[in-house]
Design a protein around this motif. Sequence first.
Motif, PDB file in Angstrom:
ATOM      1  N   GLY A 115      -5.053  30.626  19.495  1.00  0.00           N
ATOM      2  CA  GLY A 115      -6.134  30.963  18.577  1.00  0.00           C
ATOM      3  C   GLY A 115      -6.793  32.266  18.971  1.00  0.00           C
ATOM      4  O   GLY A 115      -6.179  33.126  19.602  1.00  0.00           O
ATOM      5  N   GLY A 160      -6.117  26.463  16.372  1.00  0.00           N
ATOM      6  CA  GLY A 160      -7.003  27.372  15.664  1.00  0.00           C
ATOM      7  C   GLY A 160      -6.238  28.415  14.884  1.00  0.00           C
ATOM      8  O   GLY A 160      -5.369  28.108  14.060  1.00  0.00           O
ATOM      9  N   LEU A 182      -6.342  22.414  14.171  1.00  0.00           N
ATOM     10  CA  LEU A 182      -7.430  23.327  13.808  1.00  0.00           C
ATOM     11  C   LEU A 182      -8.680  22.765  14.480  1.00  0.00           C
ATOM     12  O   LEU A 182      -9.284  21.819  13.998  1.00  0.00           O
ATOM     13  N   GLU A 184     -11.614  24.299  15.395  1.00  0.00           N
ATOM     14  CA  GLU A 184     -12.793  25.164  15.350  1.00  0.00           C
ATOM     15  C   GLU A 184     -14.116  24.404  15.364  1.00  0.00           C
ATOM     16  O   GLU A 184     -15.119  24.909  15.876  1.00  0.00           O
ATOM     17  N   THR A 185     -14.146  23.201  14.781  1.00  0.00           N
ATOM     18  CA  THR A 185     -15.430  22.489  14.743  1.00  0.00           C
ATOM     19  C   THR A 185     -15.926  22.141  16.143  1.00  0.00           C
ATOM     20  O   THR A 185     -17.121  21.899  16.334  1.00  0.00           O
ATOM     21  N   ILE A 189     -17.832  26.093  14.539  1.00  0.00           N
ATOM     22  CA  ILE A 189     -17.432  27.003  13.465  1.00  0.00           C
ATOM     23  C   ILE A 189     -16.366  26.290  12.643  1.00  0.00           C
ATOM     24  O   ILE A 189     -16.037  25.134  12.906  1.00  0.00           O
ATOM     25  N   PRO A 191     -12.367  26.819  10.524  1.00  0.00           N
ATOM     26  CA  PRO A 191     -11.212  27.712  10.433  1.00  0.00           C
ATOM     27  C   PRO A 191     -11.539  28.871   9.502  1.00  0.00           C
ATOM     28  O   PRO A 191     -12.027  28.663   8.389  1.00  0.00           O
ATOM     29  N   ALA A 215     -11.358  17.823  14.552  1.00  0.00           N
ATOM     30  CA  ALA A 215     -10.732  18.803  15.456  1.00  0.00           C
ATOM     31  C   ALA A 215      -9.547  18.174  16.190  1.00  0.00           C
ATOM     32  O   ALA A 215      -9.321  18.412  17.373  1.00  0.00           O
TER      33      ALA A 215
END
Length: 314
Positions: A115, A160, A182, A184-185, A189, A191, A215
Amino acid sequence: MAVQAGHRALLQGVYRLVGASSGCRTHVCSGTGWLSSLPGTRHYSSDPKEDLLVRHLEGEDSGIVVVGINRPKAKNAISKNLVNMMLEAVEDIRKNNKVRSVIICSLVPGIFCAGADLKERAKMQQSEVGPFVSKARALITELGNLPVPTIAAIDGAALGGGLEMALACDIRITSNTAKLGLVETKLAIIPGAGGTQRLPRAIGVSLAKELIFAARVVDGAEACRLGLANHSVEQNKVGDAAYLRALELAREINPQGPIAVRMAKLAINQGIEVDLLTGLAIEEACYAQVIPTKDRLEGLAAFREKRRPQFQGE
């Protein structure tokens, strides 16, 4: 700092630099046996000019381009330099009518792409973050818009932005030990490079929400079961099983009519976003593009003469 002696000997003398005037140089390598024949224990250069290695295969594999991410110390994280180099590589591929398929892979064992480069991000001014994310998003969009088939070979963690990059490819192949998510949480934040849009289109809205909200990270076998990957293969000792499967698939695509494959991709990508009636009109328009080609006549002649067609992309 040094590349392993065997690795350097394998690659020495086969690089050429493209786009040198832009200040962002992408290494391009020709020849065979480049990735799968590397020694099992590999050390990599930390030179930023080698963050991305692009190889155009030759011989019967001519037309296959392998794009290898090579940032071992940063787990192939997406940096400013990597974004610039990938944008240049994607543009070079777009302009080259000889390219028939692209494989995106990692040259670092156990990782596809972790990421965003959070160490680099932490040093950015707040005013720099938005433009960088926009440029990374533009890169992934351009990757998704390439006219030829793209295959992500995921032999390690794709998290990510790394998974977002893979989602922009037409086909994803994982090793069974790969990790995809993914996440990001976890950083408060979301994606930001297409993940909230491409993941639902790949596996469905409800499942995508579950993975993004939680996540959650899944392995390659689970990714395949969910429809996130086309194939999951058992990892080998070298750590390039997904790459080898991707190469097999690229070799299946290679003999087909290149204009037809490009038009099929265009028809699918545009048609899936509209209603069926409009999609059928898109298909008709794309079909019209292949009718006057020399390749179509060659295909008919080869069928009549019971031989393998020799398509030229014309």
